[in-house]
Design an enzyme around this catalytic site. Structure first.
Site, PDB file in Angstrom:
ATOM      1  N   ARG A  66      24.890 -17.577   8.139  1.00  0.00           N
ATOM      2  CA  ARG A  66      23.899 -17.934   9.163  1.00  0.00           C
ATOM      3  C   ARG A  66      23.783 -19.435   9.424  1.00  0.00           C
ATOM      4  O   ARG A  66      23.667 -19.834  10.589  1.00  0.00           O
ATOM      5  CB  ARG A  66      22.531 -17.319   8.842  1.00  0.00           C
ATOM      6  N   GLU A  85      11.430  -2.088  16.808  1.00  0.00           N
ATOM      7  CA  GLU A  85      12.619  -2.072  15.949  1.00  0.00           C
ATOM      8  C   GLU A  85      12.743  -3.310  15.066  1.00  0.00           C
ATOM      9  O   GLU A  85      13.676  -4.097  15.220  1.00  0.00           O
ATOM     10  CB  GLU A  85      13.862  -1.985  16.843  1.00  0.00           C
ATOM     11  N   PRO A  86      11.830  -3.521  14.127  1.00  0.00           N
ATOM     12  CA  PRO A  86      11.968  -4.685  13.254  1.00  0.00           C
ATOM     13  C   PRO A  86      13.112  -4.486  12.255  1.00  0.00           C
ATOM     14  O   PRO A  86      13.280  -3.390  11.713  1.00  0.00           O
ATOM     15  CB  PRO A  86      10.620  -4.744  12.525  1.00  0.00           C
ATOM     16  N   GLY A  87      13.882  -5.523  12.027  1.00  0.00           N
ATOM     17  CA  GLY A  87      14.937  -5.485  11.013  1.00  0.00           C
ATOM     18  C   GLY A  87      14.628  -6.524   9.952  1.00  0.00           C
ATOM     19  O   GLY A  87      14.186  -6.230   8.846  1.00  0.00           O
ATOM     20  N   GLY A 135      12.929  -8.288  16.369  1.00  0.00           N
ATOM     21  CA  GLY A 135      13.095  -9.735  16.477  1.00  0.00           C
ATOM     22  C   GLY A 135      11.967 -10.542  15.870  1.00  0.00           C
ATOM     23  O   GLY A 135      11.952 -11.769  15.989  1.00  0.00           O
ATOM     24  N   TYR A 149      20.558  -9.846   7.149  1.00  0.00           N
ATOM     25  CA  TYR A 149      21.724 -10.545   7.720  1.00  0.00           C
ATOM     26  C   TYR A 149      22.439 -11.426   6.698  1.00  0.00           C
ATOM     27  O   TYR A 149      22.965 -12.475   7.036  1.00  0.00           O
ATOM     28  CB  TYR A 149      21.334 -11.347   8.972  1.00  0.00           C
ATOM     29  N   CYS A 161      36.588 -23.248   2.426  1.00  0.00           N
ATOM     30  CA  CYS A 161      37.405 -24.349   2.925  1.00  0.00           C
ATOM     31  C   CYS A 161      37.003 -24.782   4.326  1.00  0.00           C
ATOM     32  O   CYS A 161      37.826 -24.806   5.238  1.00  0.00           O
ATOM     33  CB  CYS A 161      38.865 -23.951   2.879  1.00  0.00           C
TER      34      CYS A 161
END
Ligand SMILES: *Cc1c(COP(=O)(O)O)cnc(C)c1O
Length: 428
Positions: free
Chosen positions: A326, A288-290, A246, A386, A357
C-alpha cells in the site's frame, strides 16, 4: 482519539506489548516473522457494531479486504453478508458454506468463469458494470437472476485517486451522463430486455478510506433521485439500494475513526427525506464495509535485519512491499512501534524499509529509539485489510502466515508460504 485507544488489543502501556492478550514477542517467537496477526474478537465486535448501528440494513463484508476461510466464517456467524468479485472469492465463500442468498458479485471485468461460479452457487445478486456484461450474463443465466446496476454517482470521495471509484473518468459503473455508450439509461433498457435477468436495485461505491459522512449522504441523495428517475422513465420501482463501503479507519496516531453512528443516523434521515419528497418507497439498504471490519483488527510484526546510518537512518526489516504494497501503491502511511523490549534511548527520525529490490519499498517514516538494532521487533498496527489479500511473493519471498488470536489463544489460520509452495506451479 489516539490510535492505541482505538486499538484496545494493542496495549502499549503494558510491561510488554500485547496483542489480544498475548505478548507480541511470544507470537513472533512461536510463528516467526514477518507475521500477520488478526484479533478475532475485534473483527466480530466490529461486525456487530455495524449490525447494531444499521439494524434494518444488510451489511456485506467486502471479502477482498481479507479473504480467508476463518474470517469468512466469523463474519457469516455474525450475520453479515458477503461482497465478492471473483470465482476465487466465491469458491472461498462456498467452501465454508457461506449462504448464497447473502452473497453479491461485483467487478468491472467479470470473466465467464466468475459469472458461471456465481450462477452455479446461486449467488443472489450480481452487480452489473457494463453493457457487454449484461449481454453475457443474459445469455448465461437461466430463470431470473437478480441483478443490480452499478452507477457512477459523481460524488468526490476526497481520497487517493487510485481508490476513488464514484466519479466520471474511472473504470467502474454506468455514467449518469447522456451521450456516453455505457450510461444508466442504456443499462436499464438492456437489463429489462433480458428475460433471464431481474433488476432489483442500484449500487454505488464512492471510494475507499473515505472519512466524510457527508459524502455518503450526498451519494444517498443522488441515488434516490436516480431510483425515482428510473421509475419515471421505465415504470419500474427498484426496491434495493447498495451504497458500497469505503469507511475510513485510523492508521496513524491522531487519525479520527469513522463516525459510524453519525453515518447511520444521517443516512437514515437523508434516505427518508429524499424518498418521501419523491413519494418513493424506502429501499432496502445494503452497505459493504471491508477495511472497517478487519483493518484495525490486524497487525504485522517484523524483525529488524539491518540498521544503516548515513545522511538518513534506514531500519531494514524482513518484510516489505510483498506483504504491504500500500505505501508504494498509493502512498499509504503507517506507524510502527518497537515491541519486545523497552528502550530509553532518544527517538530519532528513521525510515522503516523493506527487503525488496526497489527504493520505493518504504513501510513508514517515523521516530524510533536510537538504539534500535538487528533482532528487534517492530509492530505495525492496522494491517488487517488489504495486506494479506494484496500480498505477493516478489523476490520469491514466501508470504507471511496469518495467525488469529482470541482470548489469549493463538491459532495459525493461514500457514507461511514455503519454498515448495513457491515452486509448486513452476513446471520448468
Ligand atoms: C472495495 C470495495 C468495497 C470495500 O471497500 P472498503 O474500503 O474496504 O470498505 C465495497 N464495495 C465495493 C464495490 C468495493 O469495490
Amino acid at each position: 482519539m489516539t490510535l492505541s485507544e482505538l486499538l484496545p488489543s494493542l496495549d502499549f502501556g503494558h510491561e510488554e506489548a500485547q496483542f489480544a492478550g498475548v505478548p507480541i514477542s511470544h507470537l513472533a517467537a512461536r510463528f516467526g516473522t514477518p507475521l500477520y496477526l488478526i484479533d478475532e474478537e475485534e473483527v466480530r465486535s466490529r461486525a456487530r457494531a455495524y449490525r447494531a448501528a444499521l439494524p434494518d440494513a444488510e451489511v456485506a463484508f467486502a471479502s477482498k479486504a481479507l479473504c480467508t476461510r476463518s474470517v469468512l466464517r466469523w463474519v457469516a456467524e455474525e450475520g453479515l453478508s458477503l461482497d465478492t468479485c471473483s470465482a476465487g472469492e466465491i469458491a472461498a465463500a462456498r467452501s465454508v458454506g457461506f449462504p448464497a442468498e447473502r452473497i453479491l458479485l461485483h467487478g468491472n471485468a467479470k470473466t465467464p468463469e466468475d459469472l458461471k461460479a456465481a450462477l452455479e452457487y446461486g449467488v443472489r445478486r450480481i452487480v452489473l458494470d457494463s453493457l457487454d456484461e449484461i449481454e453475457q450474463l443474459g445469455a448465461l443465466a437461466h430463470g431470473r437472476q437478480q441483478v443490480m446496476i452499478r452507477v457512477t454517482p459523481g460524488v468526490q470521495a476526497d481520497t487517493h485517486a487510485a481508490i476513488t471509484t464514484g466519479t466520471e473518468g474511472q473504470k467502474f459503473g454506468f455514467s449518469l451522463l447522456d451521450g456516453v455508450r455505457d450510461n444508466l439509461a442504456a443499462a436499464v433498457s438492456a437489463v429489462l430486455a433480458q428475460p433471464s435477468l431481474s433488476l432489483v436495485g442500484l449500487h454505488c461505491h464512492i471510494g475507499s478510506q473515505v472519512s466524510r459522512v457527508d459524502r455518503y449522504e450526498e451519494a444517498a441523495r443522488r441515488m434516490v433521485d436516480v431510483l425515482a428517475g428510473v421509475r419515471t422513465a421505465y415504470g419500474v420501482t427498484l426496491r434495493e439500494l447498495d451504497l458500497g463501503g469505503g469507511h475510513a479507519v485510523p492508521y496513524l496516531p491522531g487519525d479520527t475513526d469513522f463516525d459510524l453512528d453519525g453515518y447511520a443516523r444521517r443516512l437514515r434521515v437523508a434516505l427518508a427525506y429524499e424518498c418521501s419528497t419523491r413519494d418513493f418507497p424506502l429501499p432496502r439498504l445494503t452497505i459493504e464495509p471491508g477495511r472497517a471490519i478487519v483493518g484495525p483488527a490486524g497487525m504485522t510484526v517484523y524483525r529488524v535485519c539491518a540498521v544503516k546510518r548515513g545522511s538518513k537512518t534506514f531500519v531494514a526489516v524482513d518484510g516489505g512491499m510483498s506483504d504491504n504494497p500500500r505505501p508504494s501503491l498509493y502512498g499509504a502511511k503507517y506507524t510502527a512501534r518497537l515491541v519486545g523490549r523497552h528502550s530509553r534511548a532518544p527517538r530519532r527520525p528513521m525510515s522503516v524499509v523493506g527487503r525488496h529490490c526497489e527504493s520505493g519499498d518504504v513501510l513508514a517514516d517515523l521516530l524510533l529509539p536510537d538504539d534500535i538494532h538487528p533482532g528487534d521487533l517492530l509492530a505495525v498496527p492496522c494491517t488487517g485489510a488489504y495486506h494479506h489479500s494484496l500480498a505477493s511473493n516478489y523476490n520469491l519471498v514466501g508470504r507471511p502466515p496469518l495467525v488469529g488470536v482470541r482470548d489469549g489463544v493463538a491459532t495459525m489460520l493461514v500457514r507461511r508460504e514455503t519454498e515448495e509452495d513457491l515452486f509448486a506451479r513452476d513446471l520448468g
